[in-house]
Design a protein around this motif. Structure first.
Motif, PDB file in Angstrom:
ATOM      1  N   CYS A 170     -22.557  11.546  11.641  1.00 25.36           N
ATOM      2  CA  CYS A 170     -23.802  12.130  11.148  1.00 25.36           C
ATOM      3  C   CYS A 170     -24.941  11.571  12.000  1.00 25.36           C
ATOM      4  N   ASN A 171     -25.596  12.432  12.780  1.00 25.99           N
ATOM      5  CA  ASN A 171     -26.634  11.991  13.699  1.00 25.99           C
ATOM      6  C   ASN A 171     -27.661  13.107  13.913  1.00 25.99           C
ATOM      7  N   PRO A 172     -28.920  12.888  13.471  1.00 28.79           N
ATOM      8  CA  PRO A 172     -29.451  11.729  12.762  1.00 28.79           C
ATOM      9  C   PRO A 172     -28.730  11.491  11.437  1.00 28.79           C
ATOM     10  N   HIS A 173     -28.684  10.226  11.053  1.00 30.07           N
ATOM     11  CA  HIS A 173     -27.814   9.820   9.964  1.00 30.07           C
ATOM     12  C   HIS A 173     -28.471  10.008   8.599  1.00 30.07           C
ATOM     13  N   ASN A 174     -27.734  10.655   7.721  1.00 27.33           N
ATOM     14  CA  ASN A 174     -28.100  10.800   6.311  1.00 27.33           C
ATOM     15  C   ASN A 174     -27.145   9.924   5.508  1.00 27.33           C
ATOM     16  N   PRO A 175     -27.622   8.852   4.856  1.00 33.87           N
ATOM     17  CA  PRO A 175     -28.999   8.655   4.386  1.00 33.87           C
ATOM     18  C   PRO A 175     -29.855   7.620   5.118  1.00 33.87           C
ATOM     19  N   VAL A 176     -29.330   6.875   6.106  1.00 33.26           N
ATOM     20  CA  VAL A 176     -30.108   5.736   6.612  1.00 33.26           C
ATOM     21  C   VAL A 176     -31.175   6.132   7.617  1.00 33.26           C
ATOM     22  N   GLY A 177     -31.142   7.381   8.125  1.00 34.22           N
ATOM     23  CA  GLY A 177     -32.215   7.852   8.983  1.00 34.22           C
ATOM     24  C   GLY A 177     -32.154   7.385  10.423  1.00 34.22           C
ATOM     25  N   ARG A 178     -31.003   6.893  10.875  1.00 31.92           N
ATOM     26  CA  ARG A 178     -30.882   6.455  12.274  1.00 31.92           C
ATOM     27  C   ARG A 178     -30.790   7.641  13.223  1.00 31.92           C
ATOM     28  N   VAL A 179     -31.410   7.468  14.394  1.00 34.22           N
ATOM     29  CA  VAL A 179     -31.199   8.353  15.540  1.00 34.22           C
ATOM     30  C   VAL A 179     -30.420   7.509  16.544  1.00 34.22           C
ATOM     31  N   TYR A 180     -29.147   7.764  16.679  1.00 34.23           N
ATOM     32  CA  TYR A 180     -28.328   6.908  17.542  1.00 34.23           C
ATOM     33  C   TYR A 180     -28.769   7.023  18.999  1.00 34.23           C
ATOM     34  N   THR A 181     -28.806   5.875  19.674  1.00 34.04           N
ATOM     35  CA  THR A 181     -29.235   5.833  21.067  1.00 34.04           C
ATOM     36  C   THR A 181     -28.127   6.356  21.985  1.00 34.04           C
ATOM     37  N   ARG A 182     -28.494   6.637  23.211  1.00 38.92           N
ATOM     38  CA  ARG A 182     -27.498   7.087  24.186  1.00 38.92           C
ATOM     39  C   ARG A 182     -26.404   6.039  24.371  1.00 38.92           C
ATOM     40  N   ASP A 183     -26.801   4.748  24.424  1.00 44.38           N
ATOM     41  CA  ASP A 183     -25.805   3.684  24.584  1.00 44.38           C
ATOM     42  C   ASP A 183     -24.826   3.673  23.417  1.00 44.38           C
ATOM     43  N   GLU A 184     -25.336   3.830  22.198  1.00 43.96           N
ATOM     44  CA  GLU A 184     -24.464   3.854  21.026  1.00 43.96           C
ATOM     45  C   GLU A 184     -23.515   5.049  21.071  1.00 43.96           C
ATOM     46  N   LEU A 185     -24.045   6.214  21.434  1.00 46.56           N
ATOM     47  CA  LEU A 185     -23.219   7.409  21.489  1.00 46.56           C
ATOM     48  C   LEU A 185     -22.166   7.314  22.589  1.00 46.56           C
ATOM     49  N   GLU A 186     -22.540   6.749  23.719  1.00 49.76           N
ATOM     50  CA  GLU A 186     -21.559   6.585  24.801  1.00 49.76           C
ATOM     51  C   GLU A 186     -20.442   5.636  24.378  1.00 49.76           C
ATOM     52  N   ARG A 215     -35.565  10.398  20.920  1.00 47.54           N
ATOM     53  CA  ARG A 215     -35.221  11.802  21.049  1.00 47.54           C
ATOM     54  C   ARG A 215     -33.767  11.972  20.645  1.00 47.54           C
ATOM     55  N   HIS A 216     -33.507  12.971  19.836  1.00 47.28           N
ATOM     56  CA  HIS A 216     -32.127  13.226  19.442  1.00 47.28           C
ATOM     57  C   HIS A 216     -31.306  13.676  20.640  1.00 47.28           C
ATOM     58  N   GLN A 217     -30.077  13.164  20.714  1.00 44.57           N
ATOM     59  CA  GLN A 217     -29.150  13.596  21.755  1.00 44.57           C
ATOM     60  C   GLN A 217     -27.805  13.922  21.112  1.00 44.57           C
ATOM     61  N   SER A 218     -27.249  15.061  21.460  1.00 44.35           N
ATOM     62  CA  SER A 218     -25.934  15.448  20.959  1.00 44.35           C
ATOM     63  C   SER A 218     -24.864  14.677  21.711  1.00 44.35           C
ATOM     64  N   ILE A 219     -23.910  14.103  20.976  1.00 45.43           N
ATOM     65  CA  ILE A 219     -22.852  13.345  21.632  1.00 45.43           C
ATOM     66  C   ILE A 219     -22.048  14.233  22.573  1.00 45.43           C
ATOM     67  N   ALA A 220     -21.905  15.505  22.241  1.00 45.36           N
ATOM     68  CA  ALA A 220     -21.136  16.425  23.084  1.00 45.36           C
ATOM     69  C   ALA A 220     -21.813  16.700  24.417  1.00 45.36           C
ATOM     70  N   SER A 221     -23.106  16.410  24.507  1.00 48.92           N
ATOM     71  CA  SER A 221     -23.836  16.690  25.745  1.00 48.92           C
ATOM     72  C   SER A 221     -23.676  15.586  26.784  1.00 48.92           C
ATOM     73  N   LEU A 222     -23.024  14.475  26.415  1.00 46.77           N
ATOM     74  CA  LEU A 222     -22.967  13.326  27.316  1.00 46.77           C
ATOM     75  C   LEU A 222     -22.044  13.534  28.511  1.00 46.77           C
ATOM     76  N   ASN A 223     -20.899  14.163  28.266  1.00 47.26           N
ATOM     77  CA  ASN A 223     -19.993  14.434  29.385  1.00 47.26           C
ATOM     78  C   ASN A 223     -18.997  15.519  28.969  1.00 47.26           C
ATOM     79  N   PRO A 224     -18.361  16.168  29.923  1.00 54.12           N
ATOM     80  CA  PRO A 224     -17.460  17.281  29.605  1.00 54.12           C
ATOM     81  C   PRO A 224     -16.288  16.907  28.714  1.00 54.12           C
ATOM     82  N   ASP A 225     -15.750  15.693  28.863  1.00 56.66           N
ATOM     83  CA  ASP A 225     -14.608  15.315  28.023  1.00 56.66           C
ATOM     84  C   ASP A 225     -15.021  15.214  26.563  1.00 56.66           C
ATOM     85  N   LEU A 226     -16.181  14.631  26.322  1.00 57.30           N
ATOM     86  CA  LEU A 226     -16.664  14.551  24.937  1.00 57.30           C
ATOM     87  C   LEU A 226     -16.957  15.940  24.388  1.00 57.30           C
TER      88      LEU A 226
END
Length: 393
Positions: A170-186, A215-226
Protein backbone atom coordinates in the motif's frame (compact mmCIF):
# COMPACT_ATOMS: atom_id res chain seq x y z
CA UNK A 1 -11.26 21.85 -20.62
CA UNK A 2 -9.66 22.89 -17.32
CA UNK A 3 -11.78 25.35 -15.40
CA UNK A 4 -9.61 27.82 -13.45
CA UNK A 5 -12.55 28.61 -11.16
CA UNK A 6 -11.91 25.33 -9.36
CA UNK A 7 -8.91 26.86 -7.59
CA UNK A 8 -11.29 29.13 -5.65
CA UNK A 9 -13.42 26.29 -4.26
CA UNK A 10 -14.65 26.82 -0.69
CA UNK A 11 -13.82 23.71 1.33
CA UNK A 12 -15.21 25.40 4.46
CA UNK A 13 -18.73 25.45 3.03
CA UNK A 14 -21.00 23.19 5.11
CA UNK A 15 -22.70 20.40 3.16
CA UNK A 16 -25.43 18.46 4.95
CA UNK A 17 -24.79 14.74 4.54
CA UNK A 18 -27.24 13.49 7.15
CA UNK A 19 -30.26 11.69 5.67
CA UNK A 20 -28.53 11.22 2.30
CA UNK A 21 -27.96 7.46 2.68
CA UNK A 22 -24.29 8.16 3.44
CA UNK A 23 -22.41 5.18 4.89
CA UNK A 24 -20.16 7.57 6.76
CA UNK A 25 -22.90 9.66 8.36
CA UNK A 26 -25.58 7.00 8.76
CA UNK A 27 -23.40 5.03 11.18
CA UNK A 28 -24.29 7.64 13.82
CA UNK A 29 -27.70 8.58 12.49
CA UNK A 30 -29.62 10.81 14.93
CA UNK A 31 -26.73 10.71 17.44
CA UNK A 32 -24.37 13.54 18.33
CA UNK A 33 -21.25 11.75 17.10
CA UNK A 34 -19.03 13.38 14.48
CA UNK A 35 -18.00 10.74 11.89
CA UNK A 36 -14.28 10.86 11.15
CA UNK A 37 -13.88 7.19 10.33
CA UNK A 38 -14.26 5.78 6.79
CA UNK A 39 -12.00 7.27 4.06
CA UNK A 40 -14.70 9.42 2.48
CA UNK A 41 -14.23 13.20 2.40
CA UNK A 42 -17.11 15.56 3.15
CA UNK A 43 -16.25 17.93 0.30
CA UNK A 44 -18.25 18.32 -2.88
CA UNK A 45 -16.46 16.93 -5.89
CA UNK A 46 -14.95 19.29 -8.44
CA UNK A 47 -17.47 21.32 -10.43
CA UNK A 48 -16.10 19.88 -13.66
CA UNK A 49 -16.96 16.38 -12.44
CA UNK A 50 -20.42 17.41 -11.28
CA UNK A 51 -21.16 19.11 -14.61
CA UNK A 52 -19.94 16.11 -16.58
CA UNK A 53 -22.24 13.85 -14.59
CA UNK A 54 -25.17 16.23 -15.01
CA UNK A 55 -24.69 16.28 -18.77
CA UNK A 56 -24.50 12.49 -18.91
CA UNK A 57 -27.60 12.08 -16.73
CA UNK A 58 -29.50 14.52 -18.97
CA UNK A 59 -29.02 12.08 -21.82
CA UNK A 60 -31.39 9.78 -19.97
CA UNK A 61 -30.12 6.40 -21.15
CA UNK A 62 -27.90 4.36 -18.83
CA UNK A 63 -27.04 1.21 -20.73
CA UNK A 64 -23.92 -0.91 -20.53
CA UNK A 65 -20.90 1.26 -21.20
CA UNK A 66 -17.48 1.17 -22.77
CA UNK A 67 -14.77 3.56 -21.65
CA UNK A 68 -15.55 6.98 -23.13
CA UNK A 69 -13.39 8.46 -25.83
CA UNK A 70 -10.43 10.24 -24.29
CA UNK A 71 -10.34 8.39 -20.96
CA UNK A 72 -7.40 6.18 -21.78
CA UNK A 73 -5.41 9.13 -23.09
CA UNK A 74 -6.29 11.19 -20.00
CA UNK A 75 -5.10 8.43 -17.66
CA UNK A 76 -1.85 7.91 -19.54
CA UNK A 77 -1.16 11.65 -19.47
CA UNK A 78 -2.06 11.94 -15.78
CA UNK A 79 0.20 9.06 -14.71
CA UNK A 80 3.04 10.35 -16.88
CA UNK A 81 2.76 13.83 -15.37
CA UNK A 82 2.32 12.86 -11.74
CA UNK A 83 4.19 9.55 -11.47
CA UNK A 84 6.73 9.89 -14.27
CA UNK A 85 5.62 6.50 -15.58
CA UNK A 86 4.89 5.84 -19.25
CA UNK A 87 2.02 3.37 -19.55
CA UNK A 88 0.90 1.41 -22.57
CA UNK A 89 -2.83 1.22 -23.33
CA UNK A 90 -2.90 -2.58 -23.39
CA UNK A 91 -1.72 -2.71 -19.76
CA UNK A 92 -4.98 -1.20 -18.46
CA UNK A 93 -7.77 -3.34 -17.01
CA UNK A 94 -10.98 -1.51 -16.01
CA UNK A 95 -12.43 -2.32 -12.59
CA UNK A 96 -15.50 -1.30 -10.57
CA UNK A 97 -13.40 -0.84 -7.44
CA UNK A 98 -10.15 -1.55 -5.68
CA UNK A 99 -11.28 -4.02 -3.01
CA UNK A 100 -12.35 -6.59 -5.58
CA UNK A 101 -8.96 -6.13 -7.26
CA UNK A 102 -7.13 -7.15 -4.08
CA UNK A 103 -9.12 -10.38 -4.07
CA UNK A 104 -8.46 -10.88 -7.78
CA UNK A 105 -4.73 -10.45 -7.26
CA UNK A 106 -4.76 -13.16 -4.60
CA UNK A 107 -6.64 -15.55 -6.89
CA UNK A 108 -4.48 -14.76 -9.92
CA UNK A 109 -1.22 -15.70 -8.15
CA UNK A 110 -0.27 -19.08 -6.75
CA UNK A 111 -2.73 -21.76 -5.76
CA UNK A 112 -4.95 -22.64 -2.82
CA UNK A 113 -2.95 -22.75 0.40
CA UNK A 114 -0.13 -20.48 -0.81
CA UNK A 115 0.78 -17.46 1.29
CA UNK A 116 0.29 -13.71 0.86
CA UNK A 117 2.56 -11.28 2.71
CA UNK A 118 1.78 -7.72 3.77
CA UNK A 119 2.76 -5.03 6.29
CA UNK A 120 0.60 -3.97 9.22
CA UNK A 121 -1.20 -1.85 10.17
CA UNK A 122 -3.02 -2.00 6.87
CA UNK A 123 -6.33 -1.23 5.18
CA UNK A 124 -8.63 -4.07 6.36
CA UNK A 125 -9.33 -5.67 2.92
CA UNK A 126 -5.60 -6.49 2.73
CA UNK A 127 -6.18 -8.77 5.72
CA UNK A 128 -9.41 -10.35 4.51
CA UNK A 129 -8.66 -10.85 0.78
CA UNK A 130 -6.10 -13.67 1.20
CA UNK A 131 -8.38 -15.62 3.52
CA UNK A 132 -11.36 -15.22 1.22
CA UNK A 133 -9.18 -16.46 -1.64
CA UNK A 134 -8.09 -19.66 0.16
CA UNK A 135 -4.62 -18.22 0.80
CA UNK A 136 -2.64 -17.97 4.02
CA UNK A 137 -2.04 -14.48 5.38
CA UNK A 138 1.39 -13.52 6.70
CA UNK A 139 1.89 -10.10 8.25
CA UNK A 140 4.87 -8.23 9.59
CA UNK A 141 4.55 -4.91 11.46
CA UNK A 142 5.96 -1.61 10.32
CA UNK A 143 8.40 -0.10 12.82
CA UNK A 144 7.95 3.41 14.18
CA UNK A 145 11.38 5.03 14.31
CA UNK A 146 12.22 8.71 14.66
CA UNK A 147 8.57 9.77 14.30
CA UNK A 148 8.16 7.79 11.07
CA UNK A 149 6.90 4.35 10.12
CA UNK A 150 9.43 2.28 8.19
CA UNK A 151 9.74 -1.28 6.93
CA UNK A 152 11.39 -3.63 9.40
CA UNK A 153 13.59 -5.46 6.91
CA UNK A 154 14.80 -8.10 9.35
CA UNK A 155 11.21 -8.96 10.31
CA UNK A 156 10.19 -9.03 6.66
CA UNK A 157 13.00 -11.43 5.76
CA UNK A 158 11.98 -13.66 8.64
CA UNK A 159 8.31 -13.71 7.66
CA UNK A 160 8.53 -14.89 4.05
CA UNK A 161 8.07 -18.62 3.46
CA UNK A 162 8.74 -21.00 0.54
CA UNK A 163 5.01 -20.92 -0.30
CA UNK A 164 4.70 -17.12 -0.32
CA UNK A 165 3.63 -15.99 -3.79
CA UNK A 166 2.27 -12.45 -3.41
CA UNK A 167 3.24 -9.25 -1.62
CA UNK A 168 0.47 -6.70 -1.02
CA UNK A 169 1.88 -3.16 -0.93
CA UNK A 170 0.00 0.00 0.00
CA UNK A 171 1.76 3.15 -1.23
CA UNK A 172 0.97 5.81 -0.14
CA UNK A 173 0.24 3.76 2.93
CA UNK A 174 -3.19 3.57 4.55
CA UNK A 175 -3.34 4.15 7.51
CA UNK A 176 0.14 5.49 8.43
CA UNK A 177 0.37 7.95 5.52
CA UNK A 178 3.89 7.05 4.34
CA UNK A 179 5.10 7.85 0.84
CA UNK A 180 7.81 5.25 0.36
CA UNK A 181 11.09 6.60 -0.98
CA UNK A 182 12.80 5.33 -4.11
CA UNK A 183 15.45 3.64 -1.95
CA UNK A 184 12.77 1.83 0.06
CA UNK A 185 10.93 0.73 -3.07
CA UNK A 186 14.12 -0.48 -4.74
CA UNK A 187 15.02 -2.53 -1.66
CA UNK A 188 11.50 -3.94 -1.51
CA UNK A 189 11.75 -4.73 -5.21
CA UNK A 190 14.97 -6.67 -4.66
CA UNK A 191 13.30 -8.57 -1.83
CA UNK A 192 10.39 -9.55 -4.10
CA UNK A 193 12.73 -10.51 -6.92
CA UNK A 194 14.84 -12.64 -4.56
CA UNK A 195 11.77 -14.55 -3.35
CA UNK A 196 10.02 -14.49 -6.76
CA UNK A 197 6.97 -12.67 -5.42
CA UNK A 198 4.26 -10.98 -7.44
CA UNK A 199 3.53 -7.48 -6.13
CA UNK A 200 0.06 -6.00 -5.91
CA UNK A 201 0.50 -2.27 -5.25
CA UNK A 202 -2.50 -0.26 -4.05
CA UNK A 203 -1.74 3.32 -5.12
CA UNK A 204 -5.21 4.75 -4.64
CA UNK A 205 -3.91 7.66 -2.51
CA UNK A 206 -1.13 8.61 -4.94
CA UNK A 207 -2.76 11.95 -5.79
CA UNK A 208 -2.84 13.04 -2.15
CA UNK A 209 0.82 13.66 -1.29
CA UNK A 210 0.90 16.33 1.41
CA UNK A 211 4.65 16.62 2.00
CA UNK A 212 5.93 19.08 -0.60
CA UNK A 213 9.39 17.48 -0.53
CA UNK A 214 8.04 14.11 -1.68
CA UNK A 215 6.67 12.65 -4.89
CA UNK A 216 4.81 9.40 -5.27
CA UNK A 217 6.59 6.77 -7.34
CA UNK A 218 5.08 3.52 -8.58
CA UNK A 219 7.23 0.51 -7.73
CA UNK A 220 6.49 -0.93 -11.18
CA UNK A 221 8.09 2.12 -12.80
CA UNK A 222 11.54 1.40 -11.33
CA UNK A 223 12.65 -1.24 -13.81
CA UNK A 224 11.21 -3.66 -16.38
CA UNK A 225 11.54 -6.74 -14.17
CA UNK A 226 9.51 -5.14 -11.40
CA UNK A 227 6.94 -4.01 -13.95
CA UNK A 228 6.54 -7.61 -15.15
CA UNK A 229 5.83 -8.87 -11.64
CA UNK A 230 3.52 -6.04 -10.51
CA UNK A 231 -0.21 -5.38 -10.52
CA UNK A 232 -0.69 -1.66 -9.83
CA UNK A 233 -4.12 -0.49 -8.67
CA UNK A 234 -5.22 3.10 -9.23
CA UNK A 235 -8.45 5.11 -9.02
CA UNK A 236 -9.71 8.69 -8.86
CA UNK A 237 -11.99 7.81 -5.93
CA UNK A 238 -9.96 9.12 -2.97
CA UNK A 239 -8.22 12.03 -4.69
CA UNK A 240 -11.33 13.47 -6.33
CA UNK A 241 -13.87 12.21 -3.75
CA UNK A 242 -15.94 9.98 -6.04
CA UNK A 243 -15.70 6.61 -4.21
CA UNK A 244 -19.41 5.89 -4.57
CA UNK A 245 -19.24 5.90 -8.37
CA UNK A 246 -17.29 2.66 -8.65
CA UNK A 247 -14.33 3.16 -10.96
CA UNK A 248 -10.75 1.90 -10.73
CA UNK A 249 -8.19 0.27 -12.98
CA UNK A 250 -5.27 -2.12 -12.80
CA UNK A 251 -1.99 -1.62 -14.64
CA UNK A 252 -0.52 -5.03 -15.51
CA UNK A 253 2.38 -4.93 -18.00
CA UNK A 254 3.00 -8.69 -18.14
CA UNK A 255 0.59 -10.35 -20.63
CA UNK A 256 0.44 -13.70 -18.80
CA UNK A 257 -0.23 -12.10 -15.43
CA UNK A 258 -2.81 -9.81 -17.01
CA UNK A 259 -4.60 -12.80 -18.54
CA UNK A 260 -4.69 -14.62 -15.18
CA UNK A 261 -6.12 -11.48 -13.58
CA UNK A 262 -8.78 -11.16 -16.29
CA UNK A 263 -9.62 -14.85 -15.96
CA UNK A 264 -10.23 -14.40 -12.23
CA UNK A 265 -12.70 -11.60 -13.06
CA UNK A 266 -14.92 -13.66 -15.32
CA UNK A 267 -18.44 -14.24 -14.06
CA UNK A 268 -17.73 -12.41 -10.80
CA UNK A 269 -16.67 -8.81 -11.36
CA UNK A 270 -19.22 -6.46 -13.00
CA UNK A 271 -18.36 -3.91 -15.65
CA UNK A 272 -17.80 -0.28 -14.76
CA UNK A 273 -21.00 1.75 -14.93
CA UNK A 274 -21.51 4.71 -17.23
CA UNK A 275 -21.35 7.34 -14.46
CA UNK A 276 -18.13 5.88 -13.05
CA UNK A 277 -16.51 6.22 -16.48
CA UNK A 278 -17.88 9.76 -16.88
CA UNK A 279 -16.52 10.94 -13.52
CA UNK A 280 -13.12 9.38 -14.16
CA UNK A 281 -12.70 11.18 -17.47
CA UNK A 282 -13.61 14.55 -15.96
CA UNK A 283 -11.33 13.95 -12.97
CA UNK A 284 -8.20 12.95 -14.84
CA UNK A 285 -8.64 15.41 -17.69
CA UNK A 286 -10.05 18.54 -16.06
CA UNK A 287 -9.94 18.55 -12.25
CA UNK A 288 -6.28 19.28 -11.54
CA UNK A 289 -6.90 22.84 -10.23
CA UNK A 290 -9.43 21.42 -7.76
CA UNK A 291 -6.96 18.76 -6.62
CA UNK A 292 -4.28 21.36 -5.94
CA UNK A 293 -6.70 23.49 -3.94
CA UNK A 294 -7.77 20.39 -2.00
CA UNK A 295 -4.16 19.57 -1.11
CA UNK A 296 -3.60 23.08 0.23
CA UNK A 297 -6.65 22.72 2.45
CA UNK A 298 -5.73 19.23 3.61
CA UNK A 299 -2.24 20.39 4.56
CA UNK A 300 -3.83 22.92 6.90
CA UNK A 301 -6.12 20.28 8.36
CA UNK A 302 -3.21 17.88 8.81
CA UNK A 303 -1.16 20.43 10.74
CA UNK A 304 -4.14 21.34 12.91
CA UNK A 305 -4.73 17.66 13.66
CA UNK A 306 -1.11 16.83 14.48
CA UNK A 307 -0.70 19.86 16.76
CA UNK A 308 -3.93 19.14 18.63
CA UNK A 309 -3.28 15.42 19.10
CA UNK A 310 0.29 15.93 20.28
CA UNK A 311 -1.03 18.19 23.01
CA UNK A 312 -3.21 15.37 24.37
CA UNK A 313 -1.39 13.26 26.99
CA UNK A 314 -1.34 9.58 26.15
CA UNK A 315 -1.64 10.01 22.38
CA UNK A 316 1.12 9.70 19.79
CA UNK A 317 0.80 10.55 16.11
CA UNK A 318 3.22 10.69 13.19
CA UNK A 319 2.75 13.36 10.51
CA UNK A 320 1.08 11.85 7.42
CA UNK A 321 3.15 12.36 4.28
CA UNK A 322 0.05 11.64 2.17
CA UNK A 323 -3.67 10.83 2.48
CA UNK A 324 -6.19 12.64 4.69
CA UNK A 325 -5.79 10.13 7.50
CA UNK A 326 -4.07 10.41 10.88
CA UNK A 327 -2.89 7.21 12.57
CA UNK A 328 -3.03 7.62 16.33
CA UNK A 329 -1.31 5.46 18.95
CA UNK A 330 -3.72 5.62 21.89
CA UNK A 331 -2.12 2.88 23.99
CA UNK A 332 -0.79 5.50 26.39
CA UNK A 333 -4.36 6.16 27.56
CA UNK A 334 -4.49 2.71 29.13
CA UNK A 335 -7.88 1.95 27.61
CA UNK A 336 -9.18 -1.41 26.55
CA UNK A 337 -10.96 0.12 23.56
CA UNK A 338 -9.95 3.70 22.61
CA UNK A 339 -12.31 3.74 19.62
CA UNK A 340 -15.29 3.16 21.87
CA UNK A 341 -13.96 5.71 24.36
CA UNK A 342 -13.79 8.49 21.77
CA UNK A 343 -17.12 7.43 20.29
CA UNK A 344 -18.71 7.91 23.71
CA UNK A 345 -17.17 11.40 23.69
CA UNK A 346 -18.89 12.21 20.40
CA UNK A 347 -16.15 11.41 17.84
CA UNK A 348 -16.41 8.37 15.58
CA UNK A 349 -12.98 7.06 14.60
CA UNK A 350 -11.85 3.84 12.92
CA UNK A 351 -10.74 1.07 15.28
CA UNK A 352 -7.09 0.19 14.85
CA UNK A 353 -7.87 -3.46 15.58
CA UNK A 354 -9.48 -3.66 12.13
CA UNK A 355 -6.10 -2.67 10.66
CA UNK A 356 -4.22 -5.24 12.72
CA UNK A 357 -3.17 -2.84 15.51
CA UNK A 358 -5.03 -2.99 18.81
CA UNK A 359 -4.93 0.22 20.82
CA UNK A 360 -4.74 2.54 17.80
CA UNK A 361 -7.39 4.65 16.06
CA UNK A 362 -7.55 6.32 12.64
CA UNK A 363 -8.92 9.82 12.12
CA UNK A 364 -10.17 11.16 8.76
CA UNK A 365 -9.42 14.89 8.56
CA UNK A 366 -10.95 15.24 5.09
CA UNK A 367 -13.73 17.51 6.34
CA UNK A 368 -14.41 21.20 6.82
CA UNK A 369 -12.14 22.77 9.40
CA UNK A 370 -14.86 23.88 11.80
CA UNK A 371 -16.10 20.30 12.14
CA UNK A 372 -12.53 19.05 12.61
CA UNK A 373 -11.89 21.64 15.32
CA UNK A 374 -15.05 20.58 17.13
CA UNK A 375 -14.05 16.91 16.94
CA UNK A 376 -10.53 17.58 18.22
CA UNK A 377 -11.99 19.66 21.05
CA UNK A 378 -14.22 16.76 22.05
CA UNK A 379 -11.24 14.42 22.01
CA UNK A 380 -9.18 16.79 24.13
CA UNK A 381 -11.90 17.10 26.75
CA UNK A 382 -12.32 13.32 26.81
CA UNK A 383 -8.59 12.79 27.38
CA UNK A 384 -8.56 15.45 30.09
CA UNK A 385 -11.42 13.62 31.83
CA UNK A 386 -9.21 10.55 32.22
CA UNK A 387 -6.63 12.43 34.26
CA UNK A 388 -9.50 13.73 36.34
CA UNK A 389 -10.52 10.23 37.33
CA UNK A 390 -13.09 9.53 34.61
CA UNK A 391 -14.22 5.96 33.98
CA UNK A 392 -12.18 3.88 31.52
CA UNK A 393 -13.67 1.61 28.91
Amino acid sequence: MIDKRESAVDFDAPIERRHTASVKWDRYRDRDILPLWVADMDFASADVIVRALQERVAHGVFGYANAPEGLLEAILAYVQTHNGWTLRPEWIVWLPGLVSALNLACRATGTSGDAVLTLTPIYPPFLSAPRMSARQLITTPLACRADRYVIDWEALDGAVTPTTRLFLLCNPHNPVGRVYTRDELERLGRFCERHDLIICADEIHAGLVLDLSLRHQSIASLNPDLARRTITLMAPSKTFNVPGLGFAFAVIPDPALRERFRAAMKGIVPDVNVLGFTAALAAYRDAEPWRRALLDYLRGNAQLTINALRAMPGLKVTPPEATYLAWIDARGLGLQNPQRFFESAGVGLSDGADFGAQGFVRLNFGCRRALLEEALGRMRRAVESLSGGGARS
